[in-house]
Scaffold this motif. Sequence first.
Motif, PDB file in Angstrom:
ATOM      1  N   ASP A  55      62.667 -10.103  83.108  1.00  0.00           N
ATOM      2  CA  ASP A  55      63.386  -9.845  84.360  1.00  0.00           C
ATOM      3  C   ASP A  55      63.131  -8.432  84.871  1.00  0.00           C
ATOM      4  O   ASP A  55      63.967  -7.848  85.559  1.00  0.00           O
ATOM      5  CB  ASP A  55      64.888 -10.081  84.168  1.00  0.00           C
ATOM      6  N   VAL A  56      61.972  -7.885  84.549  1.00  0.00           N
ATOM      7  CA  VAL A  56      61.610  -6.548  85.016  1.00  0.00           C
ATOM      8  C   VAL A  56      61.342  -6.590  86.519  1.00  0.00           C
ATOM      9  O   VAL A  56      60.630  -7.463  86.998  1.00  0.00           O
ATOM     10  CB  VAL A  56      60.362  -6.024  84.268  1.00  0.00           C
ATOM     11  N   ARG A  57      61.920  -5.641  87.238  1.00  0.00           N
ATOM     12  CA  ARG A  57      61.743  -5.574  88.689  1.00  0.00           C
ATOM     13  C   ARG A  57      60.847  -4.403  89.078  1.00  0.00           C
ATOM     14  O   ARG A  57      60.705  -3.443  88.331  1.00  0.00           O
ATOM     15  CB  ARG A  57      63.102  -5.465  89.386  1.00  0.00           C
ATOM     16  N   GLY A  58      60.269  -4.521  90.261  1.00  0.00           N
ATOM     17  CA  GLY A  58      59.311  -3.527  90.714  1.00  0.00           C
ATOM     18  C   GLY A  58      59.857  -2.119  90.748  1.00  0.00           C
ATOM     19  O   GLY A  58      59.157  -1.155  90.426  1.00  0.00           O
ATOM     20  N   ASN A  59      61.123  -1.939  91.161  1.00  0.00           N
ATOM     21  CA  ASN A  59      61.694  -0.604  91.251  1.00  0.00           C
ATOM     22  C   ASN A  59      61.982   0.008  89.887  1.00  0.00           C
ATOM     23  O   ASN A  59      62.364   1.171  89.794  1.00  0.00           O
ATOM     24  CB  ASN A  59      62.979  -0.631  92.084  1.00  0.00           C
ATOM     25  N   GLN A  60      61.767  -0.758  88.798  1.00  0.00           N
ATOM     26  CA  GLN A  60      61.916  -0.218  87.447  1.00  0.00           C
ATOM     27  C   GLN A  60      60.588   0.281  86.875  1.00  0.00           C
ATOM     28  O   GLN A  60      60.557   0.864  85.805  1.00  0.00           O
ATOM     29  CB  GLN A  60      62.485  -1.303  86.519  1.00  0.00           C
ATOM     30  N   LEU A  61      59.489   0.056  87.609  1.00  0.00           N
ATOM     31  CA  LEU A  61      58.168   0.457  87.143  1.00  0.00           C
ATOM     32  C   LEU A  61      57.660   1.618  87.990  1.00  0.00           C
ATOM     33  O   LEU A  61      57.672   1.542  89.208  1.00  0.00           O
ATOM     34  CB  LEU A  61      57.190  -0.723  87.257  1.00  0.00           C
ATOM     35  N   HIS A  62      57.210   2.672  87.353  1.00  0.00           N
ATOM     36  CA  HIS A  62      56.689   3.826  88.085  1.00  0.00           C
ATOM     37  C   HIS A  62      55.195   3.725  88.323  1.00  0.00           C
ATOM     38  O   HIS A  62      54.659   4.370  89.221  1.00  0.00           O
ATOM     39  CB  HIS A  62      57.008   5.120  87.333  1.00  0.00           C
ATOM     40  N   CYS A  63      54.492   2.931  87.518  1.00  0.00           N
ATOM     41  CA  CYS A  63      53.033   2.852  87.679  1.00  0.00           C
ATOM     42  C   CYS A  63      52.553   1.424  87.408  1.00  0.00           C
ATOM     43  O   CYS A  63      51.809   1.182  86.456  1.00  0.00           O
ATOM     44  CB  CYS A  63      52.357   3.842  86.730  1.00  0.00           C
ATOM     45  N   PRO A  64      52.957   0.455  88.233  1.00  0.00           N
ATOM     46  CA  PRO A  64      52.570  -0.946  87.995  1.00  0.00           C
ATOM     47  C   PRO A  64      51.157  -1.245  88.471  1.00  0.00           C
ATOM     48  O   PRO A  64      50.641  -0.585  89.384  1.00  0.00           O
ATOM     49  CB  PRO A  64      53.585  -1.727  88.831  1.00  0.00           C
ATOM     50  N   ARG A  65      50.526  -2.219  87.862  1.00  0.00           N
ATOM     51  CA  ARG A  65      49.250  -2.719  88.356  1.00  0.00           C
ATOM     52  C   ARG A  65      49.559  -3.831  89.352  1.00  0.00           C
ATOM     53  O   ARG A  65      50.187  -4.831  89.002  1.00  0.00           O
ATOM     54  CB  ARG A  65      48.397  -3.257  87.209  1.00  0.00           C
ATOM     55  N   GLU A  82      61.286  -3.043  98.120  1.00  0.00           N
ATOM     56  CA  GLU A  82      62.158  -2.397  99.099  1.00  0.00           C
ATOM     57  C   GLU A  82      63.073  -1.343  98.481  1.00  0.00           C
ATOM     58  O   GLU A  82      63.534  -0.442  99.172  1.00  0.00           O
ATOM     59  CB  GLU A  82      63.020  -3.438  99.829  1.00  0.00           C
ATOM     60  N   ASN A  83      63.340  -1.449  97.185  1.00  0.00           N
ATOM     61  CA  ASN A  83      64.255  -0.512  96.543  1.00  0.00           C
ATOM     62  C   ASN A  83      63.544   0.529  95.683  1.00  0.00           C
ATOM     63  O   ASN A  83      64.198   1.262  94.938  1.00  0.00           O
ATOM     64  CB  ASN A  83      65.274  -1.279  95.691  1.00  0.00           C
ATOM     65  N   CYS A  84      62.223   0.619  95.799  1.00  0.00           N
ATOM     66  CA  CYS A  84      61.478   1.634  95.048  1.00  0.00           C
ATOM     67  C   CYS A  84      61.666   2.998  95.704  1.00  0.00           C
ATOM     68  O   CYS A  84      61.451   3.144  96.908  1.00  0.00           O
ATOM     69  CB  CYS A  84      59.988   1.300  95.006  1.00  0.00           C
ATOM     70  N   ALA A  85      62.056   3.991  94.905  1.00  0.00           N
ATOM     71  CA  ALA A  85      62.201   5.354  95.409  1.00  0.00           C
ATOM     72  C   ALA A  85      61.026   6.230  94.978  1.00  0.00           C
ATOM     73  O   ALA A  85      60.672   7.184  95.664  1.00  0.00           O
ATOM     74  CB  ALA A  85      63.504   5.968  94.916  1.00  0.00           C
ATOM     75  N   GLU A  86      60.412   5.896  93.855  1.00  0.00           N
ATOM     76  CA  GLU A  86      59.285   6.665  93.323  1.00  0.00           C
ATOM     77  C   GLU A  86      58.285   5.686  92.733  1.00  0.00           C
ATOM     78  O   GLU A  86      58.627   4.861  91.891  1.00  0.00           O
ATOM     79  CB  GLU A  86      59.772   7.648  92.263  1.00  0.00           C
ATOM     80  N   VAL A 108      60.830   4.274  99.711  1.00  0.00           N
ATOM     81  CA  VAL A 108      60.087   5.128  98.781  1.00  0.00           C
ATOM     82  C   VAL A 108      60.101   6.573  99.274  1.00  0.00           C
ATOM     83  O   VAL A 108      59.927   6.850 100.453  1.00  0.00           O
ATOM     84  CB  VAL A 108      58.634   4.621  98.590  1.00  0.00           C
ATOM     85  N   GLU A 109      60.338   7.517  98.343  1.00  0.00           N
ATOM     86  CA  GLU A 109      60.371   8.934  98.674  1.00  0.00           C
ATOM     87  C   GLU A 109      59.188   9.685  98.080  1.00  0.00           C
ATOM     88  O   GLU A 109      58.731  10.678  98.660  1.00  0.00           O
ATOM     89  CB  GLU A 109      61.683   9.556  98.185  1.00  0.00           C
ATOM     90  N   LYS A 110      58.694   9.223  96.942  1.00  0.00           N
ATOM     91  CA  LYS A 110      57.526   9.830  96.308  1.00  0.00           C
ATOM     92  C   LYS A 110      56.510   8.731  96.026  1.00  0.00           C
ATOM     93  O   LYS A 110      56.826   7.752  95.350  1.00  0.00           O
ATOM     94  CB  LYS A 110      57.905  10.533  95.007  1.00  0.00           C
ATOM     95  N   LEU A 111      55.291   8.910  96.536  1.00  0.00           N
ATOM     96  CA  LEU A 111      54.285   7.851  96.429  1.00  0.00           C
ATOM     97  C   LEU A 111      52.915   8.457  96.124  1.00  0.00           C
ATOM     98  O   LEU A 111      52.463   9.371  96.794  1.00  0.00           O
ATOM     99  CB  LEU A 111      54.227   7.056  97.736  1.00  0.00           C
ATOM    100  N   TRP A 112      52.260   7.896  95.094  1.00  0.00           N
ATOM    101  CA  TRP A 112      50.919   8.321  94.706  1.00  0.00           C
ATOM    102  C   TRP A 112      49.956   7.150  94.927  1.00  0.00           C
ATOM    103  O   TRP A 112      50.171   6.049  94.412  1.00  0.00           O
ATOM    104  CB  TRP A 112      50.876   8.733  93.245  1.00  0.00           C
ATOM    105  N   LEU A 113      48.888   7.411  95.682  1.00  0.00           N
ATOM    106  CA  LEU A 113      47.878   6.382  95.986  1.00  0.00           C
ATOM    107  C   LEU A 113      46.485   6.930  95.680  1.00  0.00           C
ATOM    108  O   LEU A 113      45.537   6.736  96.428  1.00  0.00           O
ATOM    109  CB  LEU A 113      47.967   5.967  97.455  1.00  0.00           C
TER     110      LEU A 113
END
Length: 225
Positions: free
Chosen positions: A22-32, A72-76, A103-108
């Motif tokens: 049940d891992v959600r996207g906003n719990q991952l800082h560096c997902p593939r 939608e709930n990812c902050a970083e 999102v407030e901090k984003l690395w691409l």
Amino acid sequence: FFFKLPSDSFKYLGWCDIEEHDVRGNQLHCPRVREGPSEEELFFRREEHTLKKRKQVTDTEKWEKRLQENWENCAELNLSFQDLGDLYQVENFKRILRRLIRVEKLWLVDNSLTDLSAIRLPRCRELNVNKNHFRSFKQLPKIPQIQHLSLAENNIVTLSGISDFRHTPLESLILKRNPCEFQERYRQLVFSSLPNLKMLDGIPKLPEDCSPPDIRFFYKMCTIL
């Protein structure tokens, strides 16, 4: 001899395609988030055995996946090094970016990106798009709240369009290893376009970076002795 590993059939699955978690996207800082190859490509690679984990997805399952991604709930978030070699990969990547409304901090970093002008990141304060293929400031996403922007190692030739950031709270900007860095009076031009900027390429604003209002006039003058 080639032996299949137990995990071999899972190597092209995204994290939210794996069952029983049940891992959600906003719990991952560096997902593939890069999707796996198409069925045709898998057959070409002789990796069709990975298809057994794929199935037709119902509308309900699509909605459940969307809720689990929860972009939608990812902050970083760090979405660097995604290996976006195919067009469909880029489109899926942009689909995710459109959902990053908080999102407030984003690395691409290092994603071979060329144009994100159709993307809006309304709350983004820190954006790192180093090592991509941007050629103009106009190709960047809409980032009205940006404070720290890093564009090192792109292909930005001129400073045209930089004034679009004049009405943002941009404090620091990194343009190292871009062709525009070699433009005459580079620092003075950047700071004159962005009066609120405090730091450029890791160096604070210096007195010599502040050109007097009529500097251009003096540059055009010809002194006869």
